[in-house]
Design a protein around this motif. Structure first.
Motif, short mmCIF file in Angstrom:
data_model
loop_
_atom_site.label_atom_id
_atom_site.label_comp_id
_atom_site.label_asym_id
_atom_site.label_seq_id
_atom_site.Cartn_x
_atom_site.Cartn_y
_atom_site.Cartn_z
N ASP A 132 -1.44 0.38 1.93
CA ASP A 132 -2.56 -0.83 1.72
C ASP A 132 -2.55 -1.44 3.23
OD1 ASP A 132 -4.19 -2.40 0.05
OD2 ASP A 132 -2.90 -3.93 1.10
N ARG A 136 -5.74 -1.59 5.70
CA ARG A 136 -6.48 -2.80 6.09
C ARG A 136 -6.38 -3.05 7.46
NH1 ARG A 136 -5.28 -7.41 2.14
NH2 ARG A 136 -3.46 -6.34 1.29
N TYR A 201 -11.27 3.50 -0.55
CA TYR A 201 -9.93 2.67 -1.13
C TYR A 201 -10.27 1.25 -1.11
CZ TYR A 201 -5.50 0.37 -1.12
OH TYR A 201 -4.67 -0.49 -1.51
N ASN A 204 -11.72 -1.37 -3.30
CA ASN A 204 -11.28 -2.10 -4.63
C ASN A 204 -10.92 -3.56 -4.18
OD1 ASN A 204 -11.00 0.14 -6.55
ND2 ASN A 204 -10.19 1.21 -4.59
N ASP A 205 -10.62 -3.95 -2.96
CA ASP A 205 -10.37 -5.24 -2.55
C ASP A 205 -11.47 -6.14 -2.56
OD1 ASP A 205 -9.36 -7.52 -1.27
OD2 ASP A 205 -8.43 -6.41 0.16
#
Ligand SMILES: Cc1cc2nc3c(=O)[nH]c(=O)nc-3n(C[C@H](O)[C@H](O)[C@H](O)COP(=O)(O)OP(=O)(O)OC[C@H]3O[C@@H](n4cnc5c(N)ncnc54)[C@H](O)[C@@H]3O)c2cc1C
Lengths: 476, 265
Positions: A132, A136, A201, A204-205
């Motif tokens: 993660d 990011r 991916y 989802n944040d």
């Protein structure tokens, strides 16, 4: 707003938009918004309905709707201006936020770091947390937002996504990520680019993006746009060929019922997905050449399969009040509880979005076999729904969407939209030119509409034909 | 087993019938000087909430328990139920229930009391804002003109200003908790906190409270300015009178001096 200029004979420029899906409708919308006078605008749509893959269908046994195509809209407004969100607001459509954290792997729900720790121990938790952090730092919310534009650091070109996934040293954590993103990719993680994989991916944040839908059906967006257009809409009019006529105008050949017709236009915009674009013939050699190259560069088919099931009573509330869960069945599938946001629902609606290779393989099954297969994949909290099925519908979207493969680079925005320099009034609009989403196709439509208006408004009261423009360019 | 810090005289302190034997009640002191009565119902570990001894009945029972008992008469917020990935949380001011696997209970109760502390403090501040706004109307005229007969209210106005500043200060301290962005990747605790914040509209309530406190603060600030202008004006007048008196005295002395000189010649 720029003035739209008639040619010397006083006729308005004739603009044809081929495709009555989101791409075509958004282009028409932007063209009409940007001009001060009515346009001679014609939309050709091959089927009897507008909206393309944004398709809210109804079950036969009850007047209850489900999404047969795009089920969620992406909201980038936490990062910057989101034209799609603004359009939805401008049209006065209600929206409801949707979300879902649970990923079912081997029948167990993993909805947070604690669950992942339970399933895979501290190492799974750590490996996932590291992935993660890497993701990011590789793509900030601003990079994510800019990812389709010319200013984007081309993450798409930065190779394949698989090595990034391989960096997750724990099998359980890797499986969790695989399942989480598979159905959004519509292809296999190994066949997509690093940038696109990361996007799927990171979506989802909530700091990157949020999801919403339009209660009553996403197709209302298309209907609201179409209802406000002054354009001449020709339904059941499939364009078969594009070429140049003797006067230099662009010529469309299309089928209207039994008849084959030909019509000239000053500007032609093909707002078609790749599978439909490949079926159009180009009779002008230079244009055919340019389009062959365009197709070769952008043809990366991906696949979806949607199975929607009507239940005789509402679906039990999902753990976490979520609107969807991810399942590890079929390589990673999104299961939407479409009735989740409606407190007055009398029936439940479940929708499976199967993507990638599994969607192709399963497309050959009969509808009944498909329904039985997907019902077998129900996770424990929803298993009781098996015996409550009233009706099921299947929509096969094989080759209907586009993947962004690893090692592939995007063309500059202008080249993407005007494949042939020799045909300055011939444009393409498509989600495949961006990120295969409605946001992408809206960006594409906005770009082309702005360009077309600028082209037509630039002459001193006249409209230059391609031939004349070529002469002028040669003289300059 | 019933775990209580002290005996419970009311029904609120009774574990409802039909819950597993190891259900317990806890009184948790909160940072906002309130107490949270927490009903804790452990489920066997590794349980997703589906195969537990009738989890639906358990959640119904704890929800009914929270809805019925109202130890502090907090009626403004309804009972909020949060089904959460194999756990179930019920909350209302002063009272909560947590149903979940044993391994999750500590996380959930901590997250719940963090949230309850924040919500409790906000609720208290909201009440102080309501009181402040009620006085604002009464005191508004003093923000435009301050008259001599209002001198006796100076102390009251000053204390209301202090109250407005204090409320603003506490609201500022509370802001990061009320507006905390969603955590990613989420933890069970962060998910519970986010859902409770969302369902109790904590961020919006905090904003309204800030608006009210700001209104009161601005009003009492203006009152302060009018009072100080009034004070200055009063002092100026006293000075002017002193000068007049001095001039009169000086003139009188001059006249006396002149008269005495005239008499001498
Ligand atoms: C199952 C599924 C789920 C999806 N989920 C999402 C999602 O959640 N969020 C999201 O943002 N996007 C999603 N998408 C993608 C989204 O639907 C597309 O980005 C969007 O529909 C692209 O619009 P378009 O106009 O380019 O193509 P289309 O929607 O395919 O429209 C093209 C139109 O052109 C017509 N046409 C084809 N050939 C001709 C011809 N020769 N002449 C005239 N007309 C022709 C077609 O009939 C159609 O109406 C999903 C897609 C699918 C299939």
């Amino acid at each position: 707003m720029s003035a739209w200029l008639a040619d010397s004979s006083g006729k308005l420029p004739r603009v044809a938009i081929v495709g009555g899906g989101p791409g075509g409708l958004f282009t028409a919308w932007h063209l009409e918004q940007r001009t001060a006078v009515p346009l001679s605008l014609t939309i050709f749509e091959a089927t009897a309905r507008l909206g393309g893959k944004v398709c809210t269908a109804s079950f036969a046994s009850a007047d209850i709707q489900y999404e047969a195509g795009a089920a969620e809209l992406y909201d980038y407004s936490p990062v910057d201006v989101d034209p799609l969100r603004e359009l939805v607001q401008q049209l006065g459509l209600p929206t409801v936020a949707i979300g879902g954290s649970a990923v079912f792997v081997a029948g167990r729900s993993i909805a947070n770091l604690d669950d992942l720790g339970d399933v895979g121990g501290a190492s799974a938790r750590r490996e996932f947390a590291n992935f993660d952090i890497r993701s990011r730092s590789a793509m900030t919310p601003a990079d994510f937002y800019e990812s389709g534009s010319d200013h984007a650091g081309d993450a798409v070109a930065a190779g394949r996504f698989e090595p990034a996934l391989d960096g997750i040293g724990c099998g359980k954590a890797r499986r969790y990520v695989d399942v989480m993103i598979h159905s959004d990719l519509a292809t296999e993680a190994g066949e997509t680019s690093c940038g696109y994989g990361l996007q799927n991916y990171l979506m989802n944040d909530p700091a990157y993006m949020q999801l919403y839908r339009i209660p009553g059906g996403n197709e209302q967006l298309m209907q609201a746009v179409a209802g406000r257009l002054a354009a001449d809409v020709r339904l059941n009019a499939a364009v078969t060929a594009v070429g140049t006529g003797p006067n230099g105008a662009l010529q469309l050949q299309f089928r209207s019922g039994e008849r084959h017709l030909v019509e000239d236009f000053d500007t032609v915009i093909l707002a078609l997905p790749m599978d439909a674009l490949k079926r159009v013939r180009f009779t002008d050699t230079a244009l055919a050449d340019a389009m062959r190259q365009h197709v070769e560069h952008h043809d990366h088919p991906a696949h979806y399969l949607r199975v929607s099931v009507l239940l005789d009573r509402p679906v039990p509330v999902l753990p976490g009040d979520d609107a969807y869960v991810m399942l590890d069945a079929f390589g990673g599938t999104c299961l939407y509880v479409e009735s989740a946001c409606d407190p007055c629902a009398t029936n439940g609606v479940l929708g499976w979005l199967i993507g990638g290779t599994a969607a192709v393989e399963m497309a050959s099954l009969t509808d009944d076999a498909l329904v039985a297969t997907v019902l077998d994949s129900l996770p424990p909290p929803l298993a009781i729904c098996r015996d409550r099925v009233m009706e099921a519908r299947v929509h096969r979207w094989t080759n209907a969407v586009s993947a962004l493969p690893g090692g592939w680079s995007r063309l500059p925005v202008d080249r993407r939209h005007r494949p042939s320099r020799a045909h300055s009034r011939f444009f393409v609009v498509g989600d495949y030119l961006y990120d295969s989403t409605l946001n992408g196709v809206l960006d594409s439509a906005e770009h082309v509409a702005g360009w077309v208006v600028a082209e037509h408004a630039s002459g001193p009261g006249t409209m230059l034909m391609d031939r004349d423009r070529a002469t002028m360019e040669a003289l300059q | 087993m019933i775990v209580t810090d002290h005996d419970e005289p009311r029904d609120a302190g009774r574990i409802p019938a039909g819950l597993p034997a190891d259900a317990s009640l806890r009184r948790v002191p909160l940072a906002c000087n309130e107490e949270l009565l927490m009903l804790i119902v452990p489920l066997p570990d590794g349980n997703d909430g589906e195969s537990a001894p009738n989890p639906v009945r358990i959640t119904e029972t704890v929800t009914a328990w929270a809805a019925e008992v109202d130890p502090r008469d907090f009626t403004s917020l309804p009972v909020i139920t949060v089904p959460l990935y194999g756990c179930h949380v019920v909350w209302k001011p002063g009272q909560a229930a947590v149903v979940g696997p044993v391994s999750r209970l500590e996380l959930l109760t901590t997250a719940l009391s963090d949230f309850a502390s924040c919500e409790g403090e906000l609720r208290q501040l909201e009440q102080r804002c309501v009181d402040l706004v009620a006085t604002v109307e009464e005191d508004a005229p003093h923000a435009f003109e301050f008259e001599g007969r209002a001198v006796s209210r100076r102390g009251t106005l000053a204390s209301r200003f202090r109250e407005a500043v204090a409320v603003r200060g506490r609201l500022a301290v509370l802001a990061p908790a009320a507006h905390a962005p969603p955590v990613h990747p989420p933890t069970l605790a962060s998910q519970l906190g986010e859902r409770l914040r969302d369902r109790t509209r904590l961020a919006e309530r905090h904003e309204f409270a800030v608006d009210r406190a700001e209104l009161a603060e601005r009003l009492y600030e203006a009152c302060g300015q009018r009072i100080s202008e009034f004070g200055i004006a009063q002092r100026q007048m006293a000075l002017e009178w002193a000068i007049v008196v001095l001039l009169v005295i000086q003139t009188a002395l001059l006249v006396v001096d002149l008269l005495s000189r005239g008499a001498a010649t």
